[in-house]
Design a protein around this motif. Structure first.
Motif, mmCIF file in Angstrom:
data_model
loop_
_atom_site.group_PDB
_atom_site.id
_atom_site.type_symbol
_atom_site.label_atom_id
_atom_site.label_comp_id
_atom_site.label_asym_id
_atom_site.label_seq_id
_atom_site.Cartn_x
_atom_site.Cartn_y
_atom_site.Cartn_z
ATOM 1 N N PRO A 66 55.610 20.127 39.298
ATOM 2 C CA PRO A 66 56.361 20.351 40.534
ATOM 3 C C PRO A 66 56.005 21.689 41.173
ATOM 4 O O PRO A 66 55.576 22.622 40.499
ATOM 5 N N ALA A 67 56.185 21.770 42.489
ATOM 6 C CA ALA A 67 56.008 23.041 43.192
ATOM 7 C C ALA A 67 57.180 23.952 42.850
ATOM 8 O O ALA A 67 58.255 23.471 42.487
ATOM 9 N N PRO A 68 57.025 25.275 42.940
ATOM 10 C CA PRO A 68 55.811 25.971 43.380
ATOM 11 C C PRO A 68 54.735 25.984 42.299
ATOM 12 O O PRO A 68 55.043 26.022 41.102
ATOM 13 N N HIS A 69 53.499 25.960 42.735
ATOM 14 C CA HIS A 69 52.375 25.945 41.815
ATOM 15 C C HIS A 69 51.854 27.376 41.655
ATOM 16 O O HIS A 69 51.007 27.832 42.429
ATOM 17 N N HIS A 70 52.386 28.060 40.680
ATOM 18 C CA HIS A 70 52.062 29.471 40.479
ATOM 19 C C HIS A 70 50.589 29.662 40.113
ATOM 20 O O HIS A 70 49.992 28.833 39.422
ATOM 21 N N ALA A 71 50.040 30.751 40.601
ATOM 22 C CA ALA A 71 48.633 31.066 40.359
ATOM 23 C C ALA A 71 48.433 32.560 40.494
ATOM 24 O O ALA A 71 49.342 33.283 40.931
ATOM 25 N N GLN A 72 47.257 33.013 40.123
ATOM 26 C CA GLN A 72 46.893 34.415 40.290
ATOM 27 C C GLN A 72 45.455 34.494 40.772
ATOM 28 O O GLN A 72 44.602 33.748 40.305
ATOM 29 N N PHE A 73 45.226 35.382 41.712
ATOM 30 C CA PHE A 73 43.864 35.794 42.016
ATOM 31 C C PHE A 73 43.570 36.957 41.073
ATOM 32 O O PHE A 73 44.331 37.928 41.004
ATOM 33 N N ARG A 74 42.464 36.862 40.350
ATOM 34 C CA ARG A 74 42.093 37.901 39.389
ATOM 35 C C ARG A 74 40.706 38.443 39.718
ATOM 36 O O ARG A 74 39.804 37.686 40.090
ATOM 37 N N CYS A 75 40.546 39.740 39.577
ATOM 38 C CA CYS A 75 39.264 40.388 39.844
ATOM 39 C C CYS A 75 38.970 41.407 38.741
ATOM 40 O O CYS A 75 39.841 42.202 38.371
ATOM 41 N N THR A 76 37.766 41.355 38.220
ATOM 42 C CA THR A 76 37.290 42.374 37.288
ATOM 43 C C THR A 76 36.046 43.015 37.888
ATOM 44 O O THR A 76 35.094 42.317 38.243
ATOM 45 N N LEU A 77 36.077 44.323 38.031
ATOM 46 C CA LEU A 77 34.943 45.086 38.542
ATOM 47 C C LEU A 77 34.234 45.795 37.405
ATOM 48 O O LEU A 77 34.880 46.348 36.511
ATOM 49 N N VAL A 78 32.911 45.794 37.465
ATOM 50 C CA VAL A 78 32.101 46.630 36.575
ATOM 51 C C VAL A 78 31.301 47.582 37.455
ATOM 52 O O VAL A 78 30.513 47.136 38.303
#
Length: 205
Positions: free
Chosen positions: A119-131
């Motif tokens: 069911p909604a809400p469909h939780h998510a994450q934008f993830r970024c790893t910098l080197v």
């Protein structure tokens, strides 16, 4: 933590939107930013299972090819209902054999979520790893995470990638509906870049 004293940086990406985002974030610090396409660099095969591992592959390949300091990132969307997928395969979900089609990738994500019956809400994450890698091979790693939810249908023509289906927590607009200035103030990549700047850059540059 090593301080960054170079005047030129290669951002190891062929994604024009990502390059411009990085250029806007780093411009105030007097760093000339060039992209991998500008240097005619191939994209190395990403064989690791983590964002950090793949970012390091890209950074080292670009550094060894050019001798420049390199900033590489690996980033993606991690959807809770899909047990974190597409994750490190975020770009792969857009591959067609003739380039990347993110409209297709967003549809694939929506269909996969629908298939779970979650069911909604469909939780998510934008993830970024910098080197951030220096010409001698030394590197530092920085991470940024932006929590939110996947919405459907896609909204907005700004940004790139999965931005039109990702709405950050505390906002009523998707990343695809936000101005560049707004997005750069809160994105996962902006957070990781700010952490890098705080750790490695002199504010007086």
């Amino acid at each position: 933590m090593r301080r960054f004293a170079e005047t030129r940086m290669l951002v190891a990406t062929h994604n024009a939107g990502k390059l411009e985002e990085m250029r806007a974030l780093l411009e105030p610090y007097g760093v000339e930013v060039v992209g991998a396409a500008q240097m005619d660099l191939p994209e190395p095969e990403e064989t690791e299972t983590t964002f950090a591992g793949n970012a390091r592959i890209k950074a080292r390949a670009a550094m060894e090819a050019t001798g420049l300091a390199v900033l590489a990132d690996d980033s993606g969307i991690c959807i809770d209902a899909l047990d974190g997928a597409p994750g490190v395969q975020t770009a792969d979900w857009a591959e067609t054999g003739q380039g990347r089609d993110f409209a297709m990738a967003m549809q694939r994500s929506h269909d996969a979520i629908a298939a779970t019956g979650a069911p909604a809400p469909h939780h998510a994450q934008f993830r970024c790893t910098l080197v951030l890698m220096w010409p001698d091979g030394h590197d530092e790693i920085f991470e940024g995470v932006l929590p939110g939810q996947v919405v459907w249908p896609p909204r907005g023509a700004q940004g790139h990638g999965y931005d039109p289906i990702f709405m950050p927590d505390g906002h009523d607009r998707t990343m695809g509906e936000m101005s560049t200035e707004t997005k750069n103030s809160l994105s996962h990549r902006a957070l990781a870049v700010r952490r890098m700047i705080e750790a490695c850059f002199d504010p007086a540059r």
